[in-house]
Every structure is written in structure tokens, then in C-alpha cells.
Scaffold this active site. Sequence first.
Site, PDB file in Angstrom:
ATOM      1  N   LYS A  93       0.881  -0.790   0.162  1.00 10.92           N
ATOM      2  CA  LYS A  93      -0.207   0.133  -0.113  1.00 10.92           C
ATOM      3  C   LYS A  93       0.798   1.246   0.042  1.00 10.92           C
ATOM      4  CE  LYS A  93      -3.461   2.563   2.758  1.00 10.92           C
ATOM      5  NZ  LYS A  93      -4.564   2.378   3.734  1.00 10.92           N
ATOM      6  N   GLU A 140      10.643  -4.985   4.799  1.00  9.37           N
ATOM      7  CA  GLU A 140      10.841  -5.881   4.410  1.00  9.37           C
ATOM      8  C   GLU A 140      10.704  -5.519   2.888  1.00  9.37           C
ATOM      9  OE1 GLU A 140       9.283  -3.821   6.989  1.00  9.37           O
ATOM     10  OE2 GLU A 140       8.831  -6.053   8.251  1.00  9.37           O
ATOM     11  N   GLY A 160      -4.700  -2.165   4.865  1.00  6.96           N
ATOM     12  CA  GLY A 160      -3.627  -3.529   4.928  1.00  6.96           C
ATOM     13  C   GLY A 160      -4.826  -4.202   4.136  1.00  6.96           C
ATOM     14  N   ARG A 161      -5.247  -5.013   6.185  1.00  5.68           N
ATOM     15  CA  ARG A 161      -5.642  -5.499   6.553  1.00  5.68           C
ATOM     16  C   ARG A 161      -7.077  -6.172   5.351  1.00  5.68           C
ATOM     17  NH1 ARG A 161      -4.442  -2.625  10.436  1.00  5.68           N
ATOM     18  NH2 ARG A 161      -6.174  -1.557  11.478  1.00  5.68           N
ATOM     19  N   GLU A 178      -5.025  -6.886  14.923  1.00  8.21           N
ATOM     20  CA  GLU A 178      -3.993  -5.398  14.311  1.00  8.21           C
ATOM     21  C   GLU A 178      -5.489  -4.391  14.511  1.00  8.21           C
ATOM     22  OE1 GLU A 178      -0.452  -4.347  11.403  1.00  8.21           O
ATOM     23  OE2 GLU A 178      -2.009  -4.576  10.540  1.00  8.21           O
ATOM     24  N   HIS A 195      -4.026 -32.656  18.265  1.00  8.91           N
ATOM     25  CA  HIS A 195      -2.765 -33.386  18.818  1.00  8.91           C
ATOM     26  C   HIS A 195      -1.499 -32.704  19.071  1.00  8.91           C
ATOM     27  CE1 HIS A 195      -4.472 -36.949  17.327  1.00  8.91           C
ATOM     28  NE2 HIS A 195      -5.077 -35.960  16.057  1.00  8.91           N
ATOM     29  N   LYS A 233       9.372  -0.218  13.770  1.00  5.49           N
ATOM     30  CA  LYS A 233       9.919   0.424  12.906  1.00  5.49           C
ATOM     31  C   LYS A 233      10.932   1.255  12.831  1.00  5.49           C
ATOM     32  CE  LYS A 233       5.630  -0.509  10.067  1.00  5.49           C
ATOM     33  NZ  LYS A 233       4.395  -0.369   9.213  1.00  5.49           N
TER      34      LYS A 233
HETATM   35  O1  F6P Z   1       3.322  -2.882   9.609  1.00  2.37           O
HETATM   36  C1  F6P Z   1       2.084  -3.261   9.728  1.00  2.37           C
HETATM   37  C2  F6P Z   1       1.136  -2.739   7.989  1.00  2.37           C
HETATM   38  O2  F6P Z   1       1.233  -1.371   8.290  1.00  2.37           O
HETATM   39  C3  F6P Z   1       0.117  -3.557   8.393  1.00  2.37           C
HETATM   40  O3  F6P Z   1      -1.188  -3.163   8.427  1.00  2.37           O
HETATM   41  C4  F6P Z   1       0.200  -3.535   6.547  1.00  2.37           C
HETATM   42  O4  F6P Z   1      -1.402  -4.307   6.316  1.00  2.37           O
HETATM   43  C5  F6P Z   1       1.012  -3.539   6.544  1.00  2.37           C
HETATM   44  O5  F6P Z   1       1.983  -3.419   7.768  1.00  2.37           O
HETATM   45  C6  F6P Z   1       2.558  -3.836   4.876  1.00  2.37           C
HETATM   46  O6  F6P Z   1       1.705  -2.906   4.931  1.00  2.37           O
HETATM   47  P1  F6P Z   1       2.536  -2.561   2.969  1.00  2.37           P
HETATM   48  O7  F6P Z   1       1.428  -2.997   2.456  1.00  2.37           O
HETATM   49  O8  F6P Z   1       2.109  -0.527   3.114  1.00  2.37           O
HETATM   50  O9  F6P Z   1       3.149  -2.706   2.848  1.00  2.37           O
END
Ligand code: F6P
Length: 529
Positions: free
Chosen positions: A204, A210, A265-266, A351, A382, A495
Site C-alpha cells: 500500500k 521488508e 492493509g488488512r 491489528e 494433537h 519500525k
Molecule cells: O506494519 C503493519 C502494516 O502497516 C500493516 O497494516 C500492513 O498490512 C503491512 O504493514 C504492509 O504495509 P504495506 O502494504 O504498506 O507494505
Amino acid sequence: MLNDKPEWVALSAHRRTLDNVHMRDLFAADPARFRRFSFKHGGLLFDYSRHRITEDTMAHLTKLARACDVEGWRDRMFAGDKINESENRAVLHTALRRPAGDRLEVDGEDIMPFVHDIFGRMRDFSDAVRNGAWKGYTGKRIETVVNIGIGGSDLGPLMVCETLKSYTSNELTVRFVSNVDGAQISETLRDCNPETTLFIVASKTFTTQETMTNAETAKAWLLAALKDEKAIARHFAALSTNSEAVTVFGITPDNMFPFRDWVGGRYSLWSAIGLSICCAIGFDKFRELLDGAHAMDQHFQQAPLEHNMPVIMALLGIWYRNFWDAESMAVLPYSQHLHRFPAFLQQLDMESNGKHVTRSGEIVPYATGPVVFGEPGTNGQHAFYQLIHQGTALIPCDFIAPAKAPSPHQNHHDILLANMLAQAQALMQGRDREHSDNDPQKVFDGNIPSTTLLMDELTPFHLGMLIALYEHKVFVQGVIWDINSFDQWGVELGKILAKNTLAALQGQHAAGNDQTTGGLTDYIRTHNS
Ligand code: F6P
């Protein structure tokens, strides 16, 4: 405050009347209890008969929902009001599920043409990738799609692709890379051919450390083999709200699929973030997923609170979290296809509702979101079910399964569902001392609540309904707890600190790290040279 409301106080008093009531007795007293506390909507059977509730409980809980204006908040969300106040944004993942031709204005613009224009582009792109019309730089068709994203840009599409695996073709494999641990991208690319691999960078913000690290590594891997920057246009697509950052990365606007900031995002698998889903199962099946979610949206909007699946699920969650001190809940899909559903729900629920202040910034004097965990059955049986049966914590469970076998192995499905039914029954009934050889080790108290959700079949439509059901459940709980379910400031501090710790690990000056971080950093540096 919520806990000062008369409806809350009445619920506390009502709760005390159930102190010594066992569900066994409630069932014994009411032969119609299953029918009373279960109903079906759109191919989804919702059974909530195995809860520590009476009709009075439900009446009290529904009054609480009305007192918290759940209906008003729901209507404001669907209408596009900026209910995500801390980020000054609307919350409109539901708009993505609406049929073409609907109108919905946000800031004076009808957003529906934009939504369906992007869907048209997603259809064209995924069709071309699936039918081989889309060629890699050297003229070969794409065989592997790698979605690079994390959090909502990974868990939703990954969970859907895993769940709907039986709808995929053997000609195209869709993989997911999320972790910044280089082990994941190396393992993923180990048997990929750069000539036939397409990367979808899903972010987003297009700034997530990452994702950007993995995307740069993927770009370097591709260019090392194809040796021409022009190859990027045939092997990279981007899904984002940040077109400048996409351009800086080198992805052409033709391969960028935008969405708007009113998609959290979620909650984003329904948006352009669903492109990997379209590649995996085809756009028509993706549309069925959206249609299933839309059917649940309509149920949520139209059904009275007393007969409203997400509202009832939310209220039961409040009942245990706030009135029985349950700190966690287990999500137990009896479906291997749904094996990533608990992980997806962890982000969706934790979240969203892992918050400690109200919308106006006051500390909440009551509990909010629970810890969500789970694994598919029968595997979980199990592993951790022992603690649910005989431990000291109260853990309400959600059992989820398709009624129809998802494979030709009917016998397996019968065994699978027999186990699910048996577990839910054991949790409810328990076993007293008399039936336990008079051995306290073998006694089960029972009275452990569970919901059972039975889908007629595990189709894209049913999956869409299921996901939207949980989205709205989480929303209703957030409304009742008076928290903002749509921001996530809690993930920011780590972060920011990571920038400092990275500088320290890489031997640059790093200010502000605590003593232990410093000690551990030194240890890593000596052992990582
Ligand atoms: O760090 C949490 C977050 O902001 C989530 O809410 C989101 O889904 C994820 O990081 C990834 O964010 P992006 O889509 O901006 O890379």
C-alpha cells in the site's frame, strides 16, 4: 464510558446469574436449543447453541449493541464517512465488493467507476498471464508469479490462494515472499527461471522495509540473468497507493494497479492487492469471492441485530472477553485448505482491536481484543487442544468446515468432520468424575463455548462470505469498545527503532539503543562476521 452504561451494568448482573449454570443443563432443559441458536444465510450455517447464553443473555447483549450505536457506525462506514479518525480516512473495502453501476461518493467523487476500471485492468492482465499472451522479456510465457508483500499485502492473498488451490491450474504457480529473512526469497527463487517469472510487488505504502528489500533483491536476481533494464517492464507489476515510489523503483505505470487510502492493509485483498488471486484462480472466480463478501455485507446491513451473524459473533466475543475474562480465542478450521485462515485472522483481529485507548484518547478501563490463535483440525487436536479441554484458561473456539468434501476422498472428510463434531461436543459436555474412573486427571469440566460455521462447500463465494463475516465481527467489537479498529500505530515504534538497530548491526554509529540491545548487537556482530 462503556462500562458505565446501564446495559453493561445489567449484563454484569445477568452474568452472575449464570455462575453455576452448565451448558449441559441448558440443553437438557430446551430440546429446541440448537434450532433456537442457529440459522443459515447464503450457504453458511451459523450455530451458536454451544455458548453460555440464554435468550436473556442475547437480549442484554443486543441492547448493549444498540446503546453503542452499532447500526449508526455500520451505516456510516458503508456510506464512506471518515470513521478512521486518527488517519482521517473513510473505510470502504465494502465498496470494492459492490456491483458495477452502484454509485458511492467520497469527497465529491463517485468512486465506483475507478473501482471497476481497475478490476477491468486486473482482468486483462491476469487473463494474459494465465493464457500465455503475456510474454517475459525473452518471449516465453510466465510460469511462476511471485507476490512480494507483507501483512495485509501478503496474508489475505496468500490465505485465499491456499484456500482455493483446487481452482488453480498446473500451468501457473503463485508463490508468496513476505519475510525479510533472505532465506525465504532464496528458497523461493531457487527453482525459478528468470525468463518465466513475474514479480508482483504488493505494498500500500511502497515504503515497507521488508517488501522493498525483497523487491530489490528480486530485481537484482532478474537483471543478473536478463541483463537489460527493459526486462523489468515484462517481469514486474506493482499494487500500491503510492505511484511516485512505484515509478522510482522502475515499474512502468502500465503495470501499476492502484487503490485508494480508504482500503486498509488488512482489508485489501478485495482491491488491486488481489491481483495474485486473479492470476491463481482467474478473474471470474475472484469476482465470485467479491460477490460472496457482498452478500455478507448486505446481510450485515439489512438483518436485524438479533438475527445478524457478524453482530452475534461480535457480541459473543464481548461476552467472554469482558464478562468471563477470556483472554484468547481459538480459530479451528477443519479444512486443510483453510490452513492460513487463523494467521490471516490474527492480523485482521489483533491489528484492528489491539488498542488501549478510546477514539477520544482515554485509557479503556475494560479489556479489548483477544489473542487469536489456531491451526487446522485435526492437527491442532494433537497439539494444543489439551489446554482448551483441561487447562485453567477459558478459550472459546470457532469451528469452521465445509459440509461437502473438497476432495474425492469422502472417507477422509467423514473422519475429519466426525472429529470436529466430537471435539465441540466434548468441550461442551465434559466428563464428570463418576464417568472418569473416579480419577481427577481424567475429569473434563466441559462448559467450554464454541461456535460452528458450516459452509455448504468451499467455493470462492462461500470464502468471500466467511472473510467478510469476520471483518464485520471485528468492526462491531471495535464500535462497542469505542476504539478505532482501522489504524495500527502500535507497529510504528519497532519500525523506527529498527533503523537505529540496523545502523548498529552494520557498524555505524547508533544512538538511543538500550543496554541489552547494545549487548546483543555486539554479540551478533562478533558471531556474524
Ligand atoms: O506494519 C503493519 C502494516 O502497516 C500493516 O497494516 C500492513 O498490512 C503491512 O504493514 C504492509 O504495509 P504495506 O502494504 O504498506 O507494505
